[in-house]
Design a protein around this motif. Structure first.
Motif, PDB file in Angstrom:
ATOM      1  N   PHE A  86      71.628  34.468  14.797  1.00 21.22           N
ATOM      2  CA  PHE A  86      71.063  34.784  16.105  1.00 21.22           C
ATOM      3  C   PHE A  86      69.601  35.194  15.950  1.00 21.22           C
ATOM      4  O   PHE A  86      69.198  35.733  14.915  1.00 21.22           O
ATOM      5  N   THR A  87      68.848  34.957  17.001  1.00 19.97           N
ATOM      6  CA  THR A  87      67.483  35.477  17.079  1.00 19.97           C
ATOM      7  C   THR A  87      67.290  36.117  18.450  1.00 19.97           C
ATOM      8  O   THR A  87      67.924  35.712  19.429  1.00 19.97           O
ATOM      9  N   ALA A  88      66.447  37.120  18.500  1.00 18.02           N
ATOM     10  CA  ALA A  88      66.214  37.826  19.758  1.00 18.02           C
ATOM     11  C   ALA A  88      64.726  38.060  19.963  1.00 18.02           C
ATOM     12  O   ALA A  88      63.954  38.154  19.004  1.00 18.02           O
ATOM     13  N   LYS A  89      64.335  38.154  21.212  1.00 21.49           N
ATOM     14  CA  LYS A  89      63.008  38.630  21.575  1.00 21.49           C
ATOM     15  C   LYS A  89      63.188  39.591  22.740  1.00 21.49           C
ATOM     16  O   LYS A  89      64.173  39.500  23.485  1.00 21.49           O
ATOM     17  N   ILE A  90      62.275  40.530  22.865  1.00 20.51           N
ATOM     18  CA  ILE A  90      62.417  41.548  23.900  1.00 20.51           C
ATOM     19  C   ILE A  90      61.277  41.458  24.897  1.00 20.51           C
ATOM     20  O   ILE A  90      60.128  41.193  24.530  1.00 20.51           O
ATOM     21  N   ASN A  91      61.612  41.638  26.155  1.00 22.79           N
ATOM     22  CA  ASN A  91      60.632  41.676  27.241  1.00 22.79           C
ATOM     23  C   ASN A  91      60.738  43.018  27.956  1.00 22.79           C
ATOM     24  O   ASN A  91      61.830  43.586  28.081  1.00 22.79           O
ATOM     25  N   PHE A  92      59.606  43.503  28.437  1.00 23.73           N
ATOM     26  CA  PHE A  92      59.560  44.778  29.131  1.00 23.73           C
ATOM     27  C   PHE A  92      59.038  44.591  30.543  1.00 23.73           C
ATOM     28  O   PHE A  92      58.182  43.744  30.801  1.00 23.73           O
ATOM     29  N   LEU A  93      59.563  45.414  31.451  1.00 27.58           N
ATOM     30  CA  LEU A  93      59.058  45.473  32.824  1.00 27.58           C
ATOM     31  C   LEU A  93      58.841  46.930  33.204  1.00 27.58           C
ATOM     32  O   LEU A  93      59.571  47.809  32.725  1.00 27.58           O
ATOM     33  N   PRO A  94      57.881  47.224  34.068  1.00 27.28           N
ATOM     34  CA  PRO A  94      57.775  48.583  34.609  1.00 27.28           C
ATOM     35  C   PRO A  94      59.061  48.930  35.342  1.00 27.28           C
ATOM     36  O   PRO A  94      59.715  48.054  35.926  1.00 27.28           O
ATOM     37  N   TYR A  95      59.435  50.213  35.309  1.00 27.91           N
ATOM     38  CA  TYR A  95      60.722  50.595  35.876  1.00 27.91           C
ATOM     39  C   TYR A  95      60.847  50.211  37.334  1.00 27.91           C
ATOM     40  O   TYR A  95      61.913  49.792  37.792  1.00 27.91           O
ATOM     41  N   ASP A  96      59.772  50.337  38.109  1.00 27.53           N
ATOM     42  CA  ASP A  96      59.871  50.036  39.535  1.00 27.53           C
ATOM     43  C   ASP A  96      60.050  48.544  39.809  1.00 27.53           C
ATOM     44  O   ASP A  96      60.368  48.147  40.933  1.00 27.53           O
ATOM     45  N   GLN A  97      59.848  47.711  38.799  1.00 30.88           N
ATOM     46  CA  GLN A  97      60.088  46.276  38.953  1.00 30.88           C
ATOM     47  C   GLN A  97      61.383  45.828  38.267  1.00 30.88           C
ATOM     48  O   GLN A  97      61.918  44.768  38.587  1.00 30.88           O
ATOM     49  N   TYR A  98      61.842  46.650  37.354  1.00 31.93           N
ATOM     50  CA  TYR A  98      62.958  46.285  36.481  1.00 31.93           C
ATOM     51  C   TYR A  98      64.207  45.902  37.266  1.00 31.93           C
ATOM     52  O   TYR A  98      64.747  44.798  37.124  1.00 31.93           O
ATOM     53  N   TRP A  99      64.683  46.810  38.117  1.00 32.79           N
ATOM     54  CA  TRP A  99      65.936  46.561  38.817  1.00 32.79           C
ATOM     55  C   TRP A  99      65.784  45.514  39.906  1.00 32.79           C
ATOM     56  O   TRP A  99      66.726  44.766  40.193  1.00 32.79           O
ATOM     57  N   GLN A 100      64.596  45.428  40.485  1.00 37.54           N
ATOM     58  CA  GLN A 100      64.362  44.373  41.476  1.00 37.54           C
ATOM     59  C   GLN A 100      64.477  42.998  40.823  1.00 37.54           C
ATOM     60  O   GLN A 100      65.061  42.067  41.395  1.00 37.54           O
ATOM     61  N   LYS A 101      63.897  42.873  39.623  1.00 37.28           N
ATOM     62  CA  LYS A 101      63.947  41.584  38.930  1.00 37.28           C
ATOM     63  C   LYS A 101      65.375  41.249  38.511  1.00 37.28           C
ATOM     64  O   LYS A 101      65.815  40.089  38.639  1.00 37.28           O
ATOM     65  N   ILE A 102      66.109  42.238  38.017  1.00 33.45           N
ATOM     66  CA  ILE A 102      67.506  41.996  37.643  1.00 33.45           C
ATOM     67  C   ILE A 102      68.306  41.544  38.862  1.00 33.45           C
ATOM     68  O   ILE A 102      69.122  40.617  38.789  1.00 33.45           O
ATOM     69  N   GLN A 103      68.057  42.201  39.995  1.00 31.65           N
ATOM     70  CA  GLN A 103      68.742  41.836  41.231  1.00 31.65           C
ATOM     71  C   GLN A 103      68.441  40.395  41.619  1.00 31.65           C
ATOM     72  O   GLN A 103      69.348  39.630  41.979  1.00 31.65           O
ATOM     73  N   LEU A 104      67.175  40.020  41.542  1.00 34.35           N
ATOM     74  CA  LEU A 104      66.781  38.665  41.926  1.00 34.35           C
ATOM     75  C   LEU A 104      67.425  37.627  41.015  1.00 34.35           C
ATOM     76  O   LEU A 104      67.855  36.563  41.474  1.00 34.35           O
ATOM     77  N   GLN A 105      67.509  37.931  39.724  1.00 30.86           N
ATOM     78  CA  GLN A 105      68.121  36.989  38.785  1.00 30.86           C
ATOM     79  C   GLN A 105      69.611  36.841  39.049  1.00 30.86           C
ATOM     80  O   GLN A 105      70.162  35.742  38.960  1.00 30.86           O
TER      81      GLN A 105
END
Length: 449
Positions: A86-105
């Motif tokens: 396996f290989t992984a990469k990590i992405n970061f979002l500001p907290y105020d955008q984090y849950w909105q983006k998860i919701q949209l996905q």
């Protein structure tokens, strides 16, 4: 929720680190499947069966350079140890955008492969969107009560039996104190025998003024200024804000013991005035002050603050939360990973989550990244090296600690719209404890699902 807390941490509060429980926009899942649905269940990890892609995208919210860098190092170590699989990469979002983006996905039916837990993810469980992790966890040492604090998993068994997130770290609360201030005043350090009455007695002796201006407060209310901090007093008195933390059926804000706890905190600032009032706290903050600056001699706070205090000029330490009405009950929070049921890299995501919770625990301790969940890592030399005096004593309270979150469908809205404004009015002495309690009781009950 816990930050769960690293120790090389930027000076932020749990509100920033764990999601702004009283400030973030309430999460809704528009476009996602409606109603309570059973979550999908993945098989235990298999050496022959790989579900989904082998390249994993990890999502976390940004916590500042030090924490983000630690996450990057973790991913790099995972890639080295899982080379060829396996290989992984990590992405970061500001907290105020984090849950909105998860919701949209989720709404687009293209969820992230894996993301870091906070209480908003409980809404995802309620929608049947997250993977049942129990079969995977059962195949590891995480179910061994001698190796892990398995009893503390119970609040995360949202259906009563199964884990829907993989826990990897833990946080709690303690009383932080400035040893330099205590030494100068000739006062013995706080320990597990201290009561809140003792704190009130000592605080004025540590307070310093220049004219009419206080330059050093003996006490700040710290995390008693957040609902989950006040609830620790209610617990010590034998009650709680809700009848049970997982799917509560009733709020208990008007319980006389809850009102008494609210009165106690309000009085620290207004009646006794041994701690700064909100406008005085704001003035300290504007001057870049706080416990780490030496503005306060004592402050109850979360263990995630340890990292931000490591650069303090003064000597400091920590002690268990003081006794209130003869008892002390600390909160705890788990940090960990959520894998969507429709993750495009289920096997890789599970591998990363389980590796973080098992193999990586010793490295987590050595790096003082977070407080490891694994008992040996949390209490071992690597973890304790460089920790403040009193850290071990505070951690010894974990078996008797209680989960510092409340899980129900509208809880985020209750935090934002009911608890937040009314506690703010209470702390500003604009509502009596009884009136604040009644408003919270009525408002929270209306939103209870």
């Amino acid at each position: 929720m816990v930050s769960s807390s690293p120790f090389h941490r930027v000076p932020v509060s749990r509100r920033t680190l764990l999601g702004g429980l009283l400030g973030a926009t309430a999460l809704t899942l528009a476009g996602c499947s409606g109603g309570d649905e059973p979550a999908a269940q993945a098989p235990a990890p298999s050496s022959t069966e790989v579900l989904g892609r082998t390249n994993l995208e990890v999502l976390a919210w940004t916590n500042g350079p030090t924490i983000d860098d630690n996450f990057k190092k973790r991913v790099a170590q995972f890639n080295t140890e899982m080379a060829g699989k396996f290989t992984a990469k990590i992405n970061f979002l500001p907290y105020d955008q984090y849950w909105q983006k998860i919701q949209l996905q989720y709404a687009a039916n293209k969820p992230f492969d894996i993301y870091y837990w906070d209480v908003q993810a409980y809404a995802h469980f309620k929608k049947g969107l997250v993977l049942d992790q129990q079969p995977a966890v059962d195949a590891t040492e995480m179910v061994d009560a001698a190796t892990y604090p398995t009893k503390l998993y119970d609040p995360w068994k949202f259906d009563g039996s199964n884990l829907y997130c993989v826990p990897e770290n833990i946080q709690s609360m303690a009383l932080f104190y400035n040893k330099t201030h205590f030494d100068a005043a000739g006062i013995d350090y706080p320990d597990a025998t201290w009561t809140w009455d003792k704190v009130i007695e000592v605080a004025p002796k540590l307070t310093k003024s220049s004219g009419s201006k206080v330059t050093q407060w003996g006490l700040d209310i710290g995390d008693l200024g957040v609902w989950w901090g006040i609830q620790t007093l209610a617990w010590a008195a034998g009650t709680a804000f809700v009848d049970k933390p997982l799917e509560p059926t009733a709020f208990q804000m008007t319980d006389p013991k809850v009102i008494e706890a609210m009165t106690f905190v309000q009085d620290l600032m207004w009646d006794k005035h041994v701690a700064p009032r909100p406008e005085e706290r704001a003035a300290v903050s504007e001057n870049n002050g706080g416990f780490s600056s030496g503005a306060y001699s004592m402050m109850p706070g979360g263990t995630w603050n340890i990292a931000s205090y490591t650069q303090m000029k003064d000597e400091w330490a920590m002690a268990p939360l003081p006794l209130y009405q003869g008892n002390s009950t600390a909160p705890y929070w788990l940090g960990g990973w959520v894998v969507p049921a429709k993750s495009g890299a289920i096997s890789a995501a599970q591998a990363f989550a389980l590796w973080s919770a098992t193999t990586f625990q010793s490295t987590m301790a050595k790096n003082h990244d977070w407080i490891p969940l694994q008992n040996a890592a949390r209490s071992g030399t690597d973890m304790l090296d460089g920790m403040p005096d009193g850290f071990t004593d505070a951690m010894e309270n974990l078996p008797n600690a209680r989960i510092g979150d409340i899980y129900t469908g509208n809880m985020q809205q209750i935090f934002n719209e009911v608890f937040g404004p009314n506690f703010d009015q209470l702390f500003n002495n604009k509502l009596t404890p009884a009136d604040a309690a009644q408003k919270m009781q009525d408002g929270a009950t209306k939103l209870l699902t």
